[in-house]
Design a protein around this motif. Structure first.
Motif, PDB file in Angstrom:
ATOM      1  N   TYR A  44     106.368  26.800  59.588  1.00  0.00           N
ATOM      2  CA  TYR A  44     105.344  25.667  59.843  1.00  0.00           C
ATOM      3  C   TYR A  44     106.299  24.559  59.888  1.00  0.00           C
ATOM      4  CZ  TYR A  44     101.108  27.903  57.873  1.00  0.00           C
ATOM      5  OH  TYR A  44      99.993  28.473  57.911  1.00  0.00           O
ATOM      6  N   LEU A  45     107.259  24.202  59.457  1.00  0.00           N
ATOM      7  CA  LEU A  45     108.236  23.045  59.860  1.00  0.00           C
ATOM      8  C   LEU A  45     108.510  23.025  61.382  1.00  0.00           C
ATOM      9  CD1 LEU A  45     110.287  22.739  56.633  1.00  0.00           C
ATOM     10  CD2 LEU A  45     108.279  21.457  56.996  1.00  0.00           C
ATOM     11  N   PHE A  46     108.994  24.184  61.678  1.00  0.00           N
ATOM     12  CA  PHE A  46     109.312  24.538  63.110  1.00  0.00           C
ATOM     13  C   PHE A  46     108.100  24.082  63.862  1.00  0.00           C
ATOM     14  CE2 PHE A  46     113.091  27.315  61.783  1.00  0.00           C
ATOM     15  CZ  PHE A  46     114.004  26.328  62.381  1.00  0.00           C
ATOM     16  N   LEU A  47     106.765  24.505  63.534  1.00  0.00           N
ATOM     17  CA  LEU A  47     105.715  24.252  64.632  1.00  0.00           C
ATOM     18  C   LEU A  47     105.622  22.702  64.392  1.00  0.00           C
ATOM     19  CD1 LEU A  47     102.986  26.925  63.652  1.00  0.00           C
ATOM     20  CD2 LEU A  47     103.962  26.510  65.898  1.00  0.00           C
ATOM     21  N   THR A  48     105.682  22.019  63.236  1.00  0.00           N
ATOM     22  CA  THR A  48     105.453  20.675  63.294  1.00  0.00           C
ATOM     23  C   THR A  48     106.585  19.934  64.173  1.00  0.00           C
ATOM     24  OG1 THR A  48     104.803  20.958  60.957  1.00  0.00           O
ATOM     25  CG2 THR A  48     105.293  18.717  61.610  1.00  0.00           C
ATOM     26  N   GLN A  75     104.219  16.494  57.333  1.00  0.00           N
ATOM     27  CA  GLN A  75     103.982  15.005  57.589  1.00  0.00           C
ATOM     28  C   GLN A  75     105.570  14.353  57.682  1.00  0.00           C
ATOM     29  OE1 GLN A  75     101.188  13.692  57.595  1.00  0.00           O
ATOM     30  NE2 GLN A  75     101.658  11.328  58.040  1.00  0.00           N
ATOM     31  N   MET A  76     106.215  14.907  56.719  1.00  0.00           N
ATOM     32  CA  MET A  76     107.779  14.158  56.658  1.00  0.00           C
ATOM     33  C   MET A  76     108.358  14.570  57.867  1.00  0.00           C
ATOM     34  SD  MET A  76     110.456  14.883  53.862  1.00  0.00           S
ATOM     35  CE  MET A  76     109.689  14.338  52.417  1.00  0.00           C
ATOM     36  N   VAL A  77     108.583  15.566  58.391  1.00  0.00           N
ATOM     37  CA  VAL A  77     109.289  16.278  59.577  1.00  0.00           C
ATOM     38  C   VAL A  77     108.480  15.260  60.776  1.00  0.00           C
ATOM     39  CG1 VAL A  77     109.444  18.207  61.238  1.00  0.00           C
ATOM     40  CG2 VAL A  77     109.898  18.488  58.758  1.00  0.00           C
ATOM     41  N   ALA A  78     107.388  15.231  60.963  1.00  0.00           N
ATOM     42  CA  ALA A  78     106.637  14.561  62.074  1.00  0.00           C
ATOM     43  C   ALA A  78     107.025  13.035  61.960  1.00  0.00           C
ATOM     44  CB  ALA A  78     105.150  14.639  61.773  1.00  0.00           C
ATOM     45  N   GLN A  79     107.199  12.506  60.837  1.00  0.00           N
ATOM     46  CA  GLN A  79     107.412  10.907  60.456  1.00  0.00           C
ATOM     47  C   GLN A  79     108.957  10.557  60.951  1.00  0.00           C
ATOM     48  OE1 GLN A  79     105.737   8.263  59.794  1.00  0.00           O
ATOM     49  NE2 GLN A  79     103.786   8.882  58.689  1.00  0.00           N
ATOM     50  N   GLU A  80     109.734  11.673  60.555  1.00  0.00           N
ATOM     51  CA  GLU A  80     111.010  11.483  60.814  1.00  0.00           C
ATOM     52  C   GLU A  80     111.268  11.448  62.380  1.00  0.00           C
ATOM     53  OE1 GLU A  80     115.320  11.565  60.140  1.00  0.00           O
ATOM     54  OE2 GLU A  80     113.543  11.137  58.949  1.00  0.00           O
ATOM     55  N   SER A 108     101.132   6.028  65.118  1.00  0.00           N
ATOM     56  CA  SER A 108      99.568   6.470  65.336  1.00  0.00           C
ATOM     57  C   SER A 108      99.274   7.824  65.418  1.00  0.00           C
ATOM     58  CB  SER A 108      98.738   5.515  66.290  1.00  0.00           C
ATOM     59  OG  SER A 108      99.370   5.430  67.585  1.00  0.00           O
ATOM     60  N   GLN A 109     100.150   8.639  66.339  1.00  0.00           N
ATOM     61  CA  GLN A 109      99.947  10.004  66.760  1.00  0.00           C
ATOM     62  C   GLN A 109     100.206  10.933  65.859  1.00  0.00           C
ATOM     63  OE1 GLN A 109     101.863   9.579  70.520  1.00  0.00           O
ATOM     64  NE2 GLN A 109      99.643   9.848  71.473  1.00  0.00           N
ATOM     65  N   VAL A 110     100.941  10.371  64.544  1.00  0.00           N
ATOM     66  CA  VAL A 110     101.635  11.530  63.567  1.00  0.00           C
ATOM     67  C   VAL A 110     100.320  12.367  62.925  1.00  0.00           C
ATOM     68  CG1 VAL A 110     102.651  11.921  61.442  1.00  0.00           C
ATOM     69  CG2 VAL A 110     103.687  10.185  63.009  1.00  0.00           C
ATOM     70  N   GLN A 111      99.460  11.600  62.528  1.00  0.00           N
ATOM     71  CA  GLN A 111      98.090  12.258  61.762  1.00  0.00           C
ATOM     72  C   GLN A 111      97.542  13.339  62.789  1.00  0.00           C
ATOM     73  OE1 GLN A 111      97.863  12.080  58.350  1.00  0.00           O
ATOM     74  NE2 GLN A 111      96.517  13.737  58.819  1.00  0.00           N
ATOM     75  N   GLN A 112      97.484  13.182  64.092  1.00  0.00           N
ATOM     76  CA  GLN A 112      96.709  13.758  65.039  1.00  0.00           C
ATOM     77  C   GLN A 112      97.665  15.284  65.444  1.00  0.00           C
ATOM     78  OE1 GLN A 112      96.522  11.979  68.824  1.00  0.00           O
ATOM     79  NE2 GLN A 112      95.733  13.793  69.884  1.00  0.00           N
ATOM     80  N   ALA A 113      99.027  14.976  65.308  1.00  0.00           N
ATOM     81  CA  ALA A 113      99.846  16.020  65.347  1.00  0.00           C
ATOM     82  C   ALA A 113     100.191  16.963  64.243  1.00  0.00           C
ATOM     83  CB  ALA A 113     101.407  15.422  65.696  1.00  0.00           C
TER      84      ALA A 113
END
Length: 407
Positions: free
Chosen positions: A287-291, A195-200, A302-307
């Motif tokens: 997993y972080l690289f996948l994210t 979640q942190m990586v995606a948010q960043e 709004s798309q972070v959770q979906q990702a």
């Protein structure tokens, strides 16, 4: 490039470690064990140490046997009949009564009393009394009775190519509990840091900061720098728990809950613990690289959770598979899944803990996960570079498929 990578990783690390959200992430999983410790302390202080009051119904011989042998930790008394015993329970004068009828025992206890009877302990004591009575009927001596009650002398060992080693239920149970903790811990870390990586990444894309960053550095530096910075946060998280655990074990060494945890840890195979730590350190960056790859396709918050959702679901497959296949551990599907990268991070520790898989199997799975880490990292470089400045309105899945085709 190394200097720029270090700057990006340091910036991510410093900016996140100062935020309250990071420390909430670190401290929130501790809430449950802290509550357990507090409750166990309060219960221990408020629970009465006085023995239970037990009445024996119309059986003076049984009362005398229990008193003379001090077999039960209870204050024993005798009542004439069941009705009297029931009245005493209702009046709060006794905690329970024991009646024997047709060689069968019935133990009735009060629902209001704070002191409870341990069914296993009472049953063991009564079984010993019955056994002694039967031995007397058969004219067996006390020595004969001791011989009959002596359990078999059993030593559990495990055999591998390296030779024999001591084992048994205690070691297997300790390893299994650690494997469950590792699986849950990996899942918690993944939930927080993916979640942190995606948010960043989504913050930088939605605010157009990414364009400024890429003017100073390359997409490759940003890609690896962010993962390195978040990985350092994960290591800080783990190190914090280790230090906190050591301090708690010293400060609360008299607590019964802490004693039971330390007893379990003492039974853990050191090789298993080393493997579990290595698997965490290899699987989480993968997993972080996948994210990061999927998050590069995100346009707004709004798309972070979906990702992130597919990554979370993938992390659950290994643990759920280990539960489902536990009754058929040697099934070919279970064996294959235990080597499959990303799934093996939670599946293999549980199989290793129950000695279904060997250490050679475990380290093969670890090596495959390490290879997957490198391949995913390299695979994501071009996709990340292409998409961090792309603001397509297409759904994330469609963008990902299009990137695969054009790669």
């Amino acid at each position: 490039m190394f200097k720029q990578l270090k700057l990006v990783a340091g910036q991510v690390y410093r900016s996140k470690i100062k935020t309250p959200s990071f420390w909430v992430t670190v401290l929130s999983p501790l809430l449950f064990p802290v509550v357990i410790l507090i409750l166990s302390f309060i219960i221990g202080k408020t629970t009465s140490d006085s023995p239970a009051n037990l009445a024996i119904v119309d059986n003076p011989v049984l009362v005398q046997t229990l008193k003379s042998g001090k077999l039960l930790d209870a204050k024993l008394s005798e009542v004439a009949d069941v009705e009297t015993a029931k009245k005493k329970i209702i009046d709060g004068k006794i905690d329970g009564y024991l009646v024997k009828s047709d060689d069968k025992y019935t133990l009735v206890t009060s629902t209001d009393g704070t002191t409870k009877f341990n069914e296993t302990t009472v049953k063991t004591v009564l079984s010993q009394i019955d056994l002694a009575e039967k031995a007397a009927q058969l004219n067996l001596s006390a020595e004969d009775l001791v011989i009959l009650q002596t359990p078999a002398d059993l030593t559990m060992k495990t055999l591998s190519a390296k030779g024999e080693s001591s084992g048994g239920d205690s070691k297997n149970w300790a390893n299994y509990m650690i494997s469950v903790i590792v699986s849950v811990f990996i899942f918690i870390l993944l939930m927080a840091y993916t979640q942190m990586v995606a948010q960043e990444i989504s913050n930088e894309k939605s605010s157009r900061i990414m364009e400024t960053l890429l003017a100073a550095t390359s997409a490759k530096v940003q890609y690896y720098g962010k993962i390195l910075g978040v990985t350092l946060l994960v290591l800080t998280h783990i190190l914090f728990y280790i230090v906190l655990g050591l301090v708690a074990s010293l400060v609360l060494k008299g607590n019964e809950t802490v004693k039971s945890v330390l007893k379990m840890v003492n039974g853990v195979d050191l090789n298993f613990l080393v493997f579990a730590i290595l698997m965490i350190l290899v699987s989480i960056p993968a997993y972080l690289f996948l994210t990061a790859i999927i998050a590069s396709l995100v346009n707004d918050q709004s798309q972070v959770q979906q990702a992130v959702s597919p990554i979370v679901y993938l992390s659950m497959i290994g643990y759920m598979s280990s539960v489902i296949t536990s009754s058929i551990p040697n099934n070919i599907i279970a064996r294959v899944l235990s080597y499959l990268p990303f799934i093996s991070s939670t599946f293999m520790p549980s199989r290793l803990a129950t000695e279904v898989s060997s250490y050679s199997d475990a380290y093969i799975a670890l090596a495959l996960q390490a290879v997957a880490l490198v391949l995913v990292a390299k695979f994501g470089e071009n996709i990340y570079a292409k998409n961090v400045l792309s603001y397509s309105d297409e759904k994330i899945f469609k963008q990902f498929i299009r990137n695969l085709r054009n790669k």
